[in-house]
Structure formats: C-alpha cells, structure tokens
Design a protein around this motif. Structure first.
Motif, PDB file in Angstrom:
ATOM      1  N   ASN A   1      42.523 -88.592  -0.464  1.00 25.95           N
ATOM      2  CA  ASN A   1      41.063 -88.546  -0.400  1.00 25.95           C
ATOM      3  C   ASN A   1      40.633 -87.273   0.308  1.00 25.95           C
ATOM      4  OD1 ASN A   1      38.325 -89.089  -0.358  1.00 25.95           O
ATOM      5  ND2 ASN A   1      38.461 -90.582   1.303  1.00 25.95           N
ATOM      6  N   ASN A   2      40.348 -86.249  -0.473  1.00 24.47           N
ATOM      7  CA  ASN A   2      39.922 -84.969   0.076  1.00 24.47           C
ATOM      8  C   ASN A   2      38.994 -84.302  -0.930  1.00 24.47           C
ATOM      9  OD1 ASN A   2      41.732 -83.332  -1.778  1.00 24.47           O
ATOM     10  ND2 ASN A   2      43.287 -84.509  -0.646  1.00 24.47           N
ATOM     11  N   VAL A   3      38.538 -83.120  -0.611  1.00 22.86           N
ATOM     12  CA  VAL A   3      37.536 -82.490  -1.474  1.00 22.86           C
ATOM     13  C   VAL A   3      38.090 -82.225  -2.874  1.00 22.86           C
ATOM     14  CG1 VAL A   3      38.095 -80.122  -0.758  1.00 22.86           C
ATOM     15  CG2 VAL A   3      35.789 -80.656  -1.554  1.00 22.86           C
TER      16      VAL A   3
ATOM     17  N   MET B   1      37.384 -68.544  -7.249  1.00 21.36           N
ATOM     18  CA  MET B   1      37.741 -69.824  -6.654  1.00 21.36           C
ATOM     19  C   MET B   1      38.536 -69.562  -5.378  1.00 21.36           C
ATOM     20  SD  MET B   1      37.632 -72.987  -6.423  1.00 21.36           S
ATOM     21  CE  MET B   1      38.502 -74.409  -5.799  1.00 21.36           C
ATOM     22  N   HIS B   2      37.827 -69.552  -4.251  1.00 21.05           N
ATOM     23  CA  HIS B   2      38.461 -69.286  -2.958  1.00 21.05           C
ATOM     24  C   HIS B   2      38.442 -70.513  -2.052  1.00 21.05           C
ATOM     25  CE1 HIS B   2      38.111 -65.285  -4.479  1.00 21.05           C
ATOM     26  NE2 HIS B   2      36.843 -65.141  -4.183  1.00 21.05           N
ATOM     27  N   GLY B   3      38.086 -71.664  -2.580  1.00 17.74           N
ATOM     28  CA  GLY B   3      38.037 -72.863  -1.769  1.00 17.74           C
ATOM     29  C   GLY B   3      36.618 -73.270  -1.434  1.00 17.74           C
ATOM     30  N   TRP B   4      36.494 -74.148  -0.425  1.00 22.67           N
ATOM     31  CA  TRP B   4      35.221 -74.740  -0.051  1.00 22.67           C
ATOM     32  C   TRP B   4      34.775 -74.265   1.331  1.00 22.67           C
ATOM     33  CZ3 TRP B   4      38.519 -77.070  -3.373  1.00 22.67           C
ATOM     34  CH2 TRP B   4      37.986 -77.722  -4.491  1.00 22.67           C
ATOM     35  N   ASP B   5      33.524 -73.839   1.404  1.00 19.43           N
ATOM     36  CA  ASP B   5      32.933 -73.379   2.658  1.00 19.43           C
ATOM     37  C   ASP B   5      32.931 -74.518   3.673  1.00 19.43           C
ATOM     38  OD1 ASP B   5      31.541 -72.087   4.636  1.00 19.43           O
ATOM     39  OD2 ASP B   5      29.887 -71.444   3.358  1.00 19.43           O
ATOM     40  N   GLY B   6      33.347 -74.214   4.901  1.00 17.62           N
ATOM     41  CA  GLY B   6      33.379 -75.211   5.947  1.00 17.62           C
ATOM     42  C   GLY B   6      34.620 -76.067   5.940  1.00 17.62           C
ATOM     43  N   ILE B   7      35.460 -75.905   4.917  1.00 17.02           N
ATOM     44  CA  ILE B   7      36.705 -76.666   4.833  1.00 17.02           C
ATOM     45  C   ILE B   7      37.899 -75.721   4.829  1.00 17.02           C
ATOM     46  CG2 ILE B   7      38.078 -78.253   3.428  1.00 17.02           C
ATOM     47  CD1 ILE B   7      35.480 -79.451   2.407  1.00 17.02           C
TER      48      ILE B   7
END
Length: 505
Positions: A115-117, A431-437
């Motif tokens: 369970n993650n982004v 696609m560099h990932g999610w901001d804040g994560i």
C-alpha cells in the motif's frame, strides 16, 4: 470465428430492441417479420471504448499525480492515456514474489510494500491490486521460500528472477505458464520491437523446447561494466599525473596512502574479499589484462586453442596475478583487512574519503563521497595488461519473470506494463517520482529523499534488482535530457533540471 456468452447487459439490450420492434409492428398497416439482430450486429453498433485520461482517474481516486505541476520550479509528468477497458469494473489482485531490503523499506509513514503511492496508482488506473506474497533479501532465503511454495503448490502470480535450478524444476513439474503467445498478442509494438531486436538472446533464459515460460528481465546495458575512478583533487595536491598503466595504479595508490590525504586510515585502491569480479570495488580488469575471464566471485570459462571450453582458474597466468596482488597488499595498495570485507561494506570508505582509486561502474563516484568529502573524481579507461586491454561486459538480458499455470491475469499484467513503458521509459516523459514522497523542492531546490518509488513497483520495470523494457533506454533518456536541457537558460530551468547540471558526479 470467436464466440462469447451474452452478458446480462447484452441480453437486456437485445430484448429491448426486439420489444421495440414488436411495438412498431403493431402500429403498422401490415405486419412484417423482422429478423432478430445477431450478436455481431449489436456489437458492431456499440460506440468504441475510448481511452481515459490518467490524471482524471488519479484525481477521482485521491491519488497524487507524479511530478510537481503546482510548484513554480516544478514540472508536469506526461501521463499516457489509459486503455478504455480500464480500470476494471471488478478489481483483480495479483500476488508477487520479489526482492527487498532496507532501501526498499524507505516508505512514507503508514505505507508499506502492499500500500503505497505506486500500488494506489495502479489500483486507480487499472483496477489491479498487487500483494507481495513472498519477499527475500538474500538468495538463500529466496531459494528456500520458492521451494516451500512449490511443495505446497502455492506459487505467487509473478515470480521475479527465478534461479536457474528452481526454474528447471518448475518446468519439469509443469508448473509454469507458457506466456509467450499471450505476450505476442498483447505486448505493445514498442516493447516487442526492443525484444525482437535482441533476437534469441532476449528469450534464452525462459525458453525450453520452444515454449517461453517467462518474460525477459532486462537491465541497463553496461550497468556493471567498470571503469577506473581516481581522486583528481588528490592527484593535483601531490602533483601526479593520471595513471595509465597498472604500475601507475600501484604507484598512485601508494602515494595516496602515504600522504594520508583521507586521514590516518587512507589507502589506495578499493578491493574486497571477492577479489576477482564483484558488484562493487571489483578488480576484474587486472585479471582480464592477463587473459583470464571472470565470473561473479569466481573464475570464468574461455575458448581454448582447439575450440573447446577451458576453465580459466587453472591457467598458469593465475599464479602471476596472485603473486602481483600479494605484493600489492604488502606494499599497502589495499585496505589492510580487505580480505574480510564484502563489497556491500565498502561504500562508507568512499563516503568518508579513505580511498583514492576504485574500479566501479558509471555510478561509482557516488554522491555521498562528493558531498561529504568534496572529492573530485576523474574517470579513466582500464589499463592494459600483458595480454592487452580487455574488459568484460554482461548481457543486459539477465533473468526472467515467470508465472504459474494457474495465473489468470497475464493479459492485464502485460497491458499494464505497456502503459508503464510509455510513462516511465519514454524520452521526455519526466517521470521523476512524487513530490513530497520521493523528493522535495525546498526554496526552489530539488532534494531527493531516501524513498525510491521504482523499488516499490512490480514486474519487468523497476523493483529492487532493476528492470527496463530496453537495455539502452536509460542512456537515451540521459542523453536527451543533458542535450535538450542544456539549451535552457539556467534561470529558466526547473528544480530537477538545475539539480542534474549542478551534480558534480
């Protein structure tokens, strides 16, 4: 001709058409017999299923979009459209067996591998839930868990990097799905073109008697091929030239150690107890220079003069290299206890600035060694040995993702991967990932966190052991970014672009 059962929706639609036709006939002056529309005719009149906007699906599910579109120094990630048949009306669950370790565990509070982004994104976009049924850190643990799952006939749906011996057992026990025909039918043209370009090499890990019992696991080409890294700032302090020969490597290492430029524990050349070929601090170029082929942690095989295979560990030149290494150790080239240190224990030596030379891949001059010590690394070709300059390279087609015969969702898994390829491995997709994560933008500066989103992914792309659809895509994306972004004025670059050009590595 293909046939399928009528769904309740189809049945109601057809009977509705028939009822309407009967009502019209009752009002007509003359009764005419109207044929019942065939299923094919009904299907033909249906509107085409249109793709869906990924951003709309993610927003509706409350899942954040990757990228930083709302930050003044941010960027927008290009999200491909999702095929119209997704997300599935009835969600499905796919269980997995995959490697993990402490780095994979860098997850936001409250999240885990199930369970993650990333998993929430796949559920929102495709209606596919991933559950990790088997995880392992060391290969012994992997083998034990695979064997237990085989004995219980309870294999997860996706089996990552099945070891050769266990793969053979699974094939002989008729436990694996021949996924080749399904992949042929549903894999995207982009994915197929890459695999077809590799020819037989791509499928050799999974093919038995013409059947393909898995999907190829692809790594970045040249990912582990070593070059020589040298502390240029130390060369400059001592007035030394960059080493060109193996004797130069020896002499430079001794000079660094004696000058103690990295403190009292300074030593010259990185090495470890796997003193042949290893994933970190390898010295296989020296062995290759004497005409000796290396395997991971052991000697390799080469072609003898008569065309047969010859085990290189029994060649006379082995004694020459061992004598040389013994002399180098006595001279102080290596860390005094290198024979007791594994490759995974060496990164602190670079981060603390104890070592001045290393044979590592393109990622060898790690960021910590620069930020913590101010090191300036120079990279060079490997020196030539008595037999010449020889370098080893590994095939990027390194393993397999297998599925048990009971797996019912191979089509969905392949179509989901098609979409991921477009998102994660398209030049310019950002696609560099999610901001804040996975990163933060603080005062306009990009700062990566310890969380690596691709480690949480499942399947041919990402995961802890790395994976791509193409062995060259990482280089293609880097070349594009460095070329295209170089034309952008510095004050107009976003946070990620600025960070790439500011990275001293």
């Amino acid at each position: 001709m293909t046939t399928r059962k009528l769904s309740r929706r189809d049945f109601l639609r057809i009977t509705g058409l028939a009822g309407g036709a009967a009502a019209l006939a009752a009002c007509a002056p003359k009764l005419t017999e109207t044929p019942m529309p065939t299923e094919a005719a009904v299907v033909a009149t249906e509107a085409p299923v249109l793709p869906k906007k990924a951003a709309d699906l993610l927003n509706a599910a409350g899942v954040p979009l990757p990228g930083s579109p709302d930050n003044p120094k941010g960027w927008t990630t290009a999200l491909p459209d999702v095929p119209g048949q997704y997300p599935l009306v009835e969600p499905i669950t796919i269980t997995t067996a995959r490697p993990t370790d402490s780095e994979v565990a860098f997850l936001p509070e409250g999240d885990d591998l199930d369970n993650n982004v990333w998993t929430r994104s796949m559920a929102a976009l495709f209606g596919v839930n991933f559950v990790n049924k088997i995880t392992w850190v060391e290969s012994d643990e992997q083998a034990q868990k695979f064997n237990l799952a085989m004995a219980a006939n309870d294999l997860p749906d996706i089996l990552q990097d099945v070891p050769d011996d266990i793969f053979v057992q699974m094939v002989e026990a008729d436990m694996l799905l021949d996924i080749g025909p399904i992949w042929d039918q549903y894999a995207s043209p982009k994915w197929k073109a890459t695999v077809e370009a590799a020819g037989k090499e791509a499928w050799r890990h999974v093919t038995v008697n013409g059947k393909r019992y898995g999907i190829p696991h692809v790594q970045d080409a040249g990912h582990d091929d070593v070059i020589l890294w040298v502390r240029k700032d130390w060369l400059d302090k001592l007035g030394l030239k960059a080493p060109e020969t193996w004797q130069d490597v020896h002499d430079t290492a001794i000079a660094f150690a004696e000058a103690k430029l990295g403190g009292p524990d300074t030593y010259g050349l990185l090495a470890n107890k796997e003193f042949r070929k290893s994933w970190y601090g390898s010295i296989d170029p020296l062995w290759c220079g004497y005409g000796i082929s290396m395997n991971w942690g052991s000697f390799g095989w080469s072609k003898a003069a008569d065309g047969s295979l010859e085990y290189d560990g029994i060649k006379p030149a082995v004694k020459e290299v061992l004598a040389l290494l013994n002399q180098w150790y006595a001279d102080g080239v290596f860390r005094k206890d290198f024979y007791a240190i594994g490759p995974d224990e060496l990164t602190p030596d670079l981060a603390s600035g104890r070592c001045g030379l290393q044979f590592n891949a393109v990622w060898g001059a790690n960021r910590a060694s620069v930020s913590d010590t101010g090191a300036e690394w120079l990279f060079l070709d490997v020196p030539a040995g008595p037999k010449g300059r020889f370098k080893q390279t590994e095939s990027p087609w390194v393993g397999r993702f297998c599925c048990p015969k009971t797996f019912e969702h191979a089509k969905e898994w392949i179509e989901l991967t098609n979409w991921r390829i477009e998102l994660e491995e398209t030049v310019g997709s950002r696609m560099h990932g999610w901001d804040g994560i996975n990163y933060n933008i603080t005062d306009g500066a990009y700062e990566p966190t310890d969380a690596e989103w691709s480690f949480w992914a499942v399947g041919p792309l990402g995961t802890r052991s790395g994976g791509y659809h193409s062995p060259s895509i990482l280089g293609e994306m880097m070349n594009h970014d460095l070329t295209a972004w170089k034309e952008i004025p510095e004050d107009q670059r976003d946070a990620f672009q600025s960070a790439q050009f500011a990275d001293p590595v």
